[in-house]
Design an enzyme around this catalytic site. Structure first.
Site, PDB file in Angstrom:
ATOM      1  N   GLN A 104       0.839  -1.201   0.000  1.00 15.13           N
ATOM      2  CA  GLN A 104       0.000   0.000   0.000  1.00 15.13           C
ATOM      3  C   GLN A 104       0.873   1.250   0.000  1.00 15.13           C
ATOM      4  O   GLN A 104       0.364   2.358  -0.090  1.00 15.13           O
ATOM      5  CB  GLN A 104      -0.881   0.016   1.254  1.00 15.13           C
ATOM      6  N   ASN A 105       2.170   1.053   0.113  1.00 16.40           N
ATOM      7  CA  ASN A 105       3.062   2.209   0.256  1.00 16.40           C
ATOM      8  C   ASN A 105       3.382   2.829  -1.093  1.00 16.40           C
ATOM      9  O   ASN A 105       3.467   2.135  -2.111  1.00 16.40           O
ATOM     10  CB  ASN A 105       4.354   1.790   0.959  1.00 16.40           C
ATOM     11  N   VAL A 106       3.575   4.124  -1.063  1.00 16.44           N
ATOM     12  CA  VAL A 106       3.881   4.870  -2.295  1.00 16.44           C
ATOM     13  C   VAL A 106       5.324   5.356  -2.268  1.00 16.44           C
ATOM     14  O   VAL A 106       5.724   6.161  -3.110  1.00 16.44           O
ATOM     15  CB  VAL A 106       2.908   6.065  -2.444  1.00 16.44           C
ATOM     16  N   HIS A 122      -1.475   1.595  -4.248  1.00 18.27           N
ATOM     17  CA  HIS A 122      -1.851   3.000  -4.053  1.00 18.27           C
ATOM     18  C   HIS A 122      -0.987   3.970  -4.850  1.00 18.27           C
ATOM     19  O   HIS A 122      -0.951   5.162  -4.530  1.00 18.27           O
ATOM     20  CB  HIS A 122      -1.820   3.341  -2.553  1.00 18.27           C
ATOM     21  N   CYS A 151      -0.669  23.668 -16.648  1.00 20.75           N
ATOM     22  CA  CYS A 151      -0.601  23.914 -18.093  1.00 20.75           C
ATOM     23  C   CYS A 151      -0.975  25.376 -18.349  1.00 20.75           C
ATOM     24  O   CYS A 151      -2.057  25.810 -17.923  1.00 20.75           O
ATOM     25  CB  CYS A 151      -1.557  22.986 -18.829  1.00 20.75           C
ATOM     26  N   CYS A 154      -4.511  25.597 -20.604  1.00 23.41           N
ATOM     27  CA  CYS A 154      -5.864  25.365 -20.075  1.00 23.41           C
ATOM     28  C   CYS A 154      -5.935  25.367 -18.548  1.00 23.41           C
ATOM     29  O   CYS A 154      -7.023  25.234 -17.981  1.00 23.41           O
ATOM     30  CB  CYS A 154      -6.409  24.043 -20.604  1.00 23.41           C
ATOM     31  N   GLY A 191       2.849  -4.492   8.949  1.00 26.34           N
ATOM     32  CA  GLY A 191       2.858  -3.046   9.172  1.00 26.34           C
ATOM     33  C   GLY A 191       1.691  -2.295   8.576  1.00 26.34           C
ATOM     34  O   GLY A 191       1.862  -1.183   8.084  1.00 26.34           O
ATOM     35  N   THR A 192       0.519  -2.893   8.643  1.00 30.04           N
ATOM     36  CA  THR A 192      -0.672  -2.156   8.193  1.00 30.04           C
ATOM     37  C   THR A 192      -1.741  -2.185   9.279  1.00 30.04           C
ATOM     38  O   THR A 192      -1.915  -3.208   9.959  1.00 30.04           O
ATOM     39  CB  THR A 192      -1.237  -2.691   6.862  1.00 30.04           C
ATOM     40  N   ALA A 235       8.803  -4.649  11.852  1.00 30.85           N
ATOM     41  CA  ALA A 235       9.148  -5.254  10.562  1.00 30.85           C
ATOM     42  C   ALA A 235      10.653  -5.477  10.431  1.00 30.85           C
ATOM     43  O   ALA A 235      11.092  -6.522   9.950  1.00 30.85           O
ATOM     44  CB  ALA A 235       8.636  -4.362   9.426  1.00 30.85           C
TER      45      ALA A 235
HETATM   46  P1  OAD Z   1      -1.309   3.212   8.977  1.00 30.78           P
HETATM   47  O1  OAD Z   1      -0.527   4.440   9.309  1.00 30.78           O
HETATM   48  O2  OAD Z   1      -2.797   3.271   9.038  1.00 30.78           O
HETATM   49  O3  OAD Z   1      -0.885   2.023   9.951  1.00 30.78           O
HETATM   50  C1  OAD Z   1       0.480   1.720  10.172  1.00 30.78           C
HETATM   51  C2  OAD Z   1       0.564   0.395  10.894  1.00 30.78           C
HETATM   52  O4  OAD Z   1       1.952   0.080  11.031  1.00 30.78           O
HETATM   53  C3  OAD Z   1      -0.036   0.392  12.297  1.00 30.78           C
HETATM   54  O5  OAD Z   1      -0.830  -0.769  12.451  1.00 30.78           O
HETATM   55  C4  OAD Z   1       1.194   0.312  13.222  1.00 30.78           C
HETATM   56  O6  OAD Z   1       0.938  -0.407  14.427  1.00 30.78           O
HETATM   57  C5  OAD Z   1       2.168  -0.435  12.340  1.00 30.78           C
HETATM   58  N1  OAD Z   1       3.580  -0.195  12.642  1.00 30.78           N
HETATM   59  C6  OAD Z   1       4.155   0.908  13.185  1.00 30.78           C
HETATM   60  N2  OAD Z   1       5.474   0.766  13.280  1.00 30.78           N
HETATM   61  C7  OAD Z   1       5.759  -0.469  12.786  1.00 30.78           C
HETATM   62  C8  OAD Z   1       6.960  -1.209  12.595  1.00 30.78           C
HETATM   63  N3  OAD Z   1       8.162  -0.698  12.916  1.00 30.78           N
HETATM   64  N4  OAD Z   1       6.878  -2.447  12.063  1.00 30.78           N
HETATM   65  C9  OAD Z   1       5.674  -2.981  11.718  1.00 30.78           C
HETATM   66  N5  OAD Z   1       4.518  -2.320  11.867  1.00 30.78           N
HETATM   67  C10 OAD Z   1       4.550  -1.088  12.400  1.00 30.78           C
HETATM   68  O7  OAD Z   1      -0.811   2.742   7.553  1.00 30.78           O
HETATM   69  P2  OAD Z   1      -1.462   1.741   6.497  1.00 30.78           P
HETATM   70  O8  OAD Z   1      -2.203   0.640   7.169  1.00 30.78           O
HETATM   71  O9  OAD Z   1      -0.394   1.383   5.551  1.00 30.78           O
HETATM   72  O10 OAD Z   1      -3.540   5.023   1.467  1.00 30.78           O
HETATM   73  O11 OAD Z   1      -2.489   2.680   5.768  1.00 30.78           O
HETATM   74  C11 OAD Z   1      -3.155   2.160   4.637  1.00 30.78           C
HETATM   75  C12 OAD Z   1      -3.458   3.245   3.704  1.00 30.78           C
HETATM   76  O12 OAD Z   1      -4.181   4.255   4.407  1.00 30.78           O
HETATM   77  C13 OAD Z   1      -2.266   4.001   3.161  1.00 30.78           C
HETATM   78  O13 OAD Z   1      -1.665   3.354   2.072  1.00 30.78           O
HETATM   79  C14 OAD Z   1      -2.897   5.281   2.721  1.00 30.78           C
HETATM   80  C15 OAD Z   1      -3.989   5.499   3.753  1.00 30.78           C
HETATM   81  O14 OAD Z   1      -5.203   5.769   3.212  1.00 30.78           O
HETATM   82  C16 OAD Z   1      -3.598   6.015   0.589  1.00 30.78           C
HETATM   83  O15 OAD Z   1      -2.993   7.052   0.712  1.00 30.78           O
HETATM   84  C17 OAD Z   1      -4.465   5.681  -0.555  1.00 30.78           C
END
Ligand code: OAD
Length: 246
Positions: A104-106, A122, A151, A154, A191-192, A235
């Site tokens: 999901q990371n950019v 994403h 631009c 436009c 890490g999500t 991680a």
């Molecule tokens: P979040 O910021 O919502 O969640 C980050 C997660 O990483 C949390 O569950 C933390 O507990 C965990 N975390 C923190 N430090 C860590 C570490 N050192 N090792 C492992 N895990 C750790 O981020 P995402 O779940 O990635 O989308 O968010 C999903 C999407 O929400 C993003 O891609 C973004 C946002 O909407 C868009 O921008 C489209």
């Protein structure tokens, strides 16, 4: 570190013919990249990240949103992939035929660590695209480009090539990710927070299709109920511990 679960997941890894990994912002935390929902610091602390990640937000405050993405690009230019990114890249190198990395990371850190064929759900923060469908006049004169670049024919604006809330995910990438989730024997969720769909649904898809699911996260996440094993660690610690000998 939960060693009992770690040994268990190592066992699953050994017998898995296909492995899918779904990563989120936490995998880059130990590189110094703030997770998505962690409070921004300094000037940016006054804005909610969610408000900076919609088309409406960009149309209402294009310079603010552009500058926020520029701030994040500048931050990323100064960080390096960590041991978690490296462990995934190294594992893929040794087991290319059985491995799919979905993120999901950019931030491009998986690719910088050497991972290939990464399914970026994403988008990519380093790629820009037009806000509105481009016309024949659309081009950017970089000598006079504004913030955001525009631009001069436009007025169409460039925007970051990331998926904002309310926007569809890239179709082919999502299809490939769903296929990987359906056919894998083991999915690692790393890490999500598991709060954003359809990405988070990939873990459910994998489990429903019969895969083992293991979550690596130091804190609770919305996908804990989906996981067969919870590895409560970071991680950069857990991925090398799990993958190095596999
Ligand atoms: P979040 O910021 O919502 O969640 C980050 C997660 O990483 C949390 O569950 C933390 O507990 C965990 N975390 C923190 N430090 C860590 C570490 N050192 N090792 C492992 N895990 C750790 O981020 P995402 O779940 O990635 O989308 O968010 C999903 C999407 O929400 C993003 O891609 C973004 C946002 O909407 C868009 O921008 C489209």
């Amino acid at each position: 570190m939960d060693t009992a679960s770690l040994a268990q997941v190592r066992g699953w890894l050994q017998y898995a013919r296909r492995i899918a990994v779904l990563t989120g912002a936490g995998v880059s935390a130990e590189s110094g990249v703030p997770t998505f929902r962690k409070a921004q610091t300094g000037y940016w602390a006054q804005f909610r990240p969610e408000d900076m990640a919609t088309e409406e937000g960009f149309r209402a405050h294009p310079r603010r949103v552009w500058d926020w993405y520029q701030h994040r690009r500048d931050l990323l230019a100064g960080v390096q992939p960590n041991a978690g990114h490296a462990a995934l890249a190294d594992f893929q190198c040794r087991h290319p035929e059985q491995f799919t990395l979905i993120t999901q990371n950019v931030d491009g850190l998986h690719q910088r660590a050497g991972s290939t064929g990464v399914l970026c759900l994403h988008g990519d923060i380093f790629v820009d695209c037009w806000l509105d469908s481009p016309r024949t006049c659309c081009h950017i004169d970089h000598a006079v480009a504004g913030r955001p670049p525009c631009c001069d024919g436009c007025g169409n604006l460039l925007r970051p090539g990331v998926v904002w809330f309310g926007e569809p995910l890239p179709y082919v990438t999502l299809q490939a990710a769903q296929k990987a989730a359906r056919v894998c024997d083991l999915m690692l969720v790393v890490g999500t927070a598991g709060a954003v769909y359809p990405a988070a649904g990939l873990a459910q898809l994998a489990r429903q299709a019969g895969a083992r699911v293991a979550s690596i996260n130091p804190a609770a996440s919305a996908l804990d109920d989906v996981a067969h094993a919870l590895l409560r660690g970071t991680a950069a610690h857990m991925l090398p511990a799990l993958l190095a000998a596999a």
